[in-house]
Scaffold this motif. Structure first.
Motif, PDB file in Angstrom:
ATOM      1  N   ILE A  59      -2.956 -13.906  -8.359  1.00 58.73           N
ATOM      2  CA  ILE A  59      -3.993 -12.970  -8.331  1.00 58.73           C
ATOM      3  C   ILE A  59      -4.906 -12.976  -6.796  1.00 58.73           C
ATOM      4  O   ILE A  59      -5.376 -12.387  -6.325  1.00 58.73           O
ATOM      5  N   GLN A  60      -5.297 -14.445  -6.629  1.00 58.42           N
ATOM      6  CA  GLN A  60      -5.953 -14.784  -5.442  1.00 58.42           C
ATOM      7  C   GLN A  60      -5.345 -14.179  -4.130  1.00 58.42           C
ATOM      8  O   GLN A  60      -5.797 -13.706  -3.213  1.00 58.42           O
ATOM      9  N   LYS A  64      -4.908  -7.608  -0.104  1.00 55.96           N
ATOM     10  CA  LYS A  64      -5.270  -6.279  -0.255  1.00 55.96           C
ATOM     11  C   LYS A  64      -6.341  -5.698   0.829  1.00 55.96           C
ATOM     12  O   LYS A  64      -6.123  -4.522   1.343  1.00 55.96           O
ATOM     13  N   PRO A  65      -7.263  -6.377   1.360  1.00 57.41           N
ATOM     14  CA  PRO A  65      -8.144  -6.013   2.490  1.00 57.41           C
ATOM     15  C   PRO A  65      -6.930  -5.545   3.578  1.00 57.41           C
ATOM     16  O   PRO A  65      -7.459  -4.888   4.639  1.00 57.41           O
ATOM     17  N   LYS A  66      -6.003  -6.556   3.950  1.00 55.61           N
ATOM     18  CA  LYS A  66      -5.214  -6.445   4.977  1.00 55.61           C
ATOM     19  C   LYS A  66      -4.596  -5.127   4.908  1.00 55.61           C
ATOM     20  O   LYS A  66      -4.331  -4.538   5.964  1.00 55.61           O
ATOM     21  N   ALA A  67      -3.848  -4.933   3.841  1.00 52.63           N
ATOM     22  CA  ALA A  67      -3.112  -3.551   3.604  1.00 52.63           C
ATOM     23  C   ALA A  67      -4.006  -2.326   3.654  1.00 52.63           C
ATOM     24  O   ALA A  67      -3.831  -1.429   4.256  1.00 52.63           O
ATOM     25  N   ASP A  68      -5.406  -2.531   3.297  1.00 54.54           N
ATOM     26  CA  ASP A  68      -6.480  -1.346   3.479  1.00 54.54           C
ATOM     27  C   ASP A  68      -6.801  -1.189   4.936  1.00 54.54           C
ATOM     28  O   ASP A  68      -7.052   0.066   4.983  1.00 54.54           O
TER      29      ASP A  68
END
Length: 168
Positions: free
Chosen positions: A156-157, A163-167
């Motif tokens: 999960i971590q 996730k921020p890298k993908a965004d």
């Protein structure tokens, strides 16, 4: 008699208020297994100190039947000689379980499938690894307990960090 009936009423009310969690293991099986005794293929002799690494992956999916889920515990066990780094053996195992699960809230199903179900499968996986390594000509490898809760939290971590890298 009056006390017995009075004591049972709160228990009955509590049972109807909270749904009872129910889990049954319907089946468990080796989906895929590979064992390579690389040491004997090379014809090595003498005492060798092994360095064993174990990688664990989990997969879970809903089956077409109501309340049925399939969980796969995937292990990759790689053993190398400490001094030379030569491969001794490689074991890959996919062990699956089919579970009937009721009473688990939808928001808790994902962690339940990836924590509790593998805990049920692990003793059987440990036995298979021990038997296969022994039958493959090595001392039996007895796996340490795996903390599936910690594995789940780490995944999960990792996903939240990615996730921020993908965004971006």
């Amino acid at each position: 008699m009056a006390e017995e009936n009075g004591a049972q009423a709160p228990d009955a009310a509590a049972a109807t208020a909270a749904p009872q969690m129910k889990m049954n293991v319907l089946a468990q099986f080796v989906r895929d297994m590979s064992f390579e005794n690389i040491l004997s293929q090379k014809g090595a002799t003498g005492e060798v100190q092994p360095d064993v690494t174990v990688q664990v992956n989990l997969d879970a999916k809903k089956r077409s039947a109501d309340n049925q889920y399939e969980v796969v515990l995937k292990l990759k066990v790689d053993s190398k000689a400490k001094d030379s780094g030569d491969h001794l053996f490689l074991l890959e195992l996919d062990y699956a379980g089919v579970f009937h699960i009721e009473g688990v809230p939808e928001d808790q199903m994902h962690p339940f499938l990836l924590i509790e179900c593998p805990r049920m499968l692990f003793p059987f996986v440990r036995r298979i690894v021990s038997d296969v390594t022994r039958d493959g000509g090595f001392p039996p490898l007895n796996l340490e307990n795996i903390d599936f809760l910690q594995l789940y939290r780490a995944e999960i971590q990792r996903r939240q960090a990615d996730k921020p890298k993908a965004d971006a």
